[in-house]
Design a protein around this motif. Sequence first.
Motif, mmCIF file in Angstrom:
data_model
loop_
_atom_site.group_PDB
_atom_site.id
_atom_site.type_symbol
_atom_site.label_atom_id
_atom_site.label_comp_id
_atom_site.label_asym_id
_atom_site.label_seq_id
_atom_site.Cartn_x
_atom_site.Cartn_y
_atom_site.Cartn_z
ATOM 1 N N THR A 40 0.824 -1.214 0.000
ATOM 2 C CA THR A 40 0.000 0.000 0.000
ATOM 3 C C THR A 40 0.855 1.260 0.000
ATOM 4 O O THR A 40 0.484 2.274 -0.611
ATOM 5 C CB THR A 40 -0.946 0.010 1.215
ATOM 6 N N SER A 42 3.799 1.530 -1.462
ATOM 7 C CA SER A 42 4.272 1.675 -2.846
ATOM 8 C C SER A 42 3.168 2.206 -3.751
ATOM 9 O O SER A 42 3.409 3.070 -4.604
ATOM 10 C CB SER A 42 4.774 0.326 -3.364
ATOM 11 N N MET A 43 1.937 1.687 -3.577
ATOM 12 C CA MET A 43 0.813 2.149 -4.377
ATOM 13 C C MET A 43 0.498 3.617 -4.103
ATOM 14 O O MET A 43 0.075 4.357 -4.998
ATOM 15 C CB MET A 43 -0.412 1.280 -4.112
ATOM 16 N N LYS A 44 0.714 4.062 -2.869
ATOM 17 C CA LYS A 44 0.503 5.465 -2.541
ATOM 18 C C LYS A 44 1.507 6.349 -3.288
ATOM 19 O O LYS A 44 1.141 7.407 -3.832
ATOM 20 C CB LYS A 44 0.649 5.678 -1.033
ATOM 21 N N ILE A 46 3.029 5.641 -6.122
ATOM 22 C CA ILE A 46 2.683 5.627 -7.541
ATOM 23 C C ILE A 46 1.484 6.529 -7.807
ATOM 24 O O ILE A 46 1.462 7.298 -8.783
ATOM 25 C CB ILE A 46 2.387 4.186 -7.989
ATOM 26 N N ALA A 47 0.466 6.455 -6.932
ATOM 27 C CA ALA A 47 -0.718 7.292 -7.101
ATOM 28 C C ALA A 47 -0.378 8.771 -6.957
ATOM 29 O O ALA A 47 -0.967 9.616 -7.644
ATOM 30 C CB ALA A 47 -1.788 6.891 -6.080
ATOM 31 N N LYS A 94 -10.786 0.980 -12.981
ATOM 32 C CA LYS A 94 -9.908 0.716 -11.845
ATOM 33 C C LYS A 94 -10.631 0.923 -10.518
ATOM 34 O O LYS A 94 -11.540 1.746 -10.401
ATOM 35 C CB LYS A 94 -8.670 1.620 -11.911
ATOM 36 N N LYS A 243 -7.425 7.562 -4.951
ATOM 37 C CA LYS A 243 -6.618 6.353 -4.759
ATOM 38 C C LYS A 243 -5.431 6.639 -3.834
ATOM 39 O O LYS A 243 -5.089 5.802 -2.985
ATOM 40 C CB LYS A 243 -6.130 5.838 -6.114
ATOM 41 N N ARG A 244 -4.822 7.796 -3.988
ATOM 42 C CA ARG A 244 -3.715 8.166 -3.105
ATOM 43 C C ARG A 244 -4.194 8.257 -1.662
ATOM 44 O O ARG A 244 -3.545 7.751 -0.738
ATOM 45 C CB ARG A 244 -3.123 9.506 -3.546
ATOM 46 N N MET A 247 -4.904 4.681 -0.309
ATOM 47 C CA MET A 247 -3.691 3.937 0.014
ATOM 48 C C MET A 247 -2.983 4.514 1.242
ATOM 49 O O MET A 247 -2.378 3.781 2.020
ATOM 50 C CB MET A 247 -2.744 3.935 -1.182
#
Length: 287
Positions: A40, A42-44, A46-47, A94, A243-244, A247
């Motif tokens: 999560t 890492s996804m933050k 990227i977002a 998504k 999404k940011r 996450m």
Amino acid sequence: MFARPAVAARSAAFVQTRNMATLKEIQVRLKSVTNISKITASMKMIASTKTTRAQRAMNVARIYGQVSNDFVKQAEVEKAEGAKELLVTVSSDKGLCGGIHSSLARQSRKYLGENSEAPLVVLGDKAKVQLQRAYPENIKYSFNQLGSSIPTFDETSVIASTILNDKDLAFDNVKLLYNKFVSAIAFETSSIECFPIKQIVEAPNFKAYEYQEEVLENLNEFLFANSLHWALVEGHAAEMAAKRTAMENATKNAGDMINKLTLQYNRGRQAVITNELIDIITGASAL
């Protein structure tokens, strides 16, 4: 008298085995939550990067979209009475972005509840899954492969041409329902009204200008595609920001869970050590 120490030893061994099993379960869960926390986080990141890019594209698309809206307002175009309206729900494919798609689906269901005969075009599979349960007959078109990257005007033009060139799809006005980007942590469901070229030509302030008939069809397609592109790009920016935030909250919740599991593990481990000390002391006393 001699059986009591043996019974006490078996009981202590059973408690120790039970505590060790519990500690093993906590350790496995702690490792799982730690891995999820890394994902999560890492996804933050990227977002966050995608949000910055999406905001830049949104600012450009918003300028062109507002010019189209100002053109319609300056012409004083009014919605005709009894006009059949087409609802276009602008979503994506998504997930993992909070309730941003549910908000769109809820507003779409509310509109269709008041206008049960209105045709519906859905952009994105997330909103389609929620809307086709209650209004499968209203859906005339659905488009997917949206949301993985910033929408381009070429993609938008294909969607707009498909809708406008369908002779079987009868409508007068178009209502675009999308998520408006308010800030990095907030969005709101908004709408954009699109009018046919017939109503624009009949507007009071548009009659004062001279124009060529063949230009009107291109103007109609451009105004619709421009507004649709604005809705797509701004909805994409709102989705990346949501999404940011999702996450970030997931990472924070995972951190809280890790702290609780670590404390629980340490307490259990301390209890096992205490039981082992008691066994040693009890065995020494028996000797």
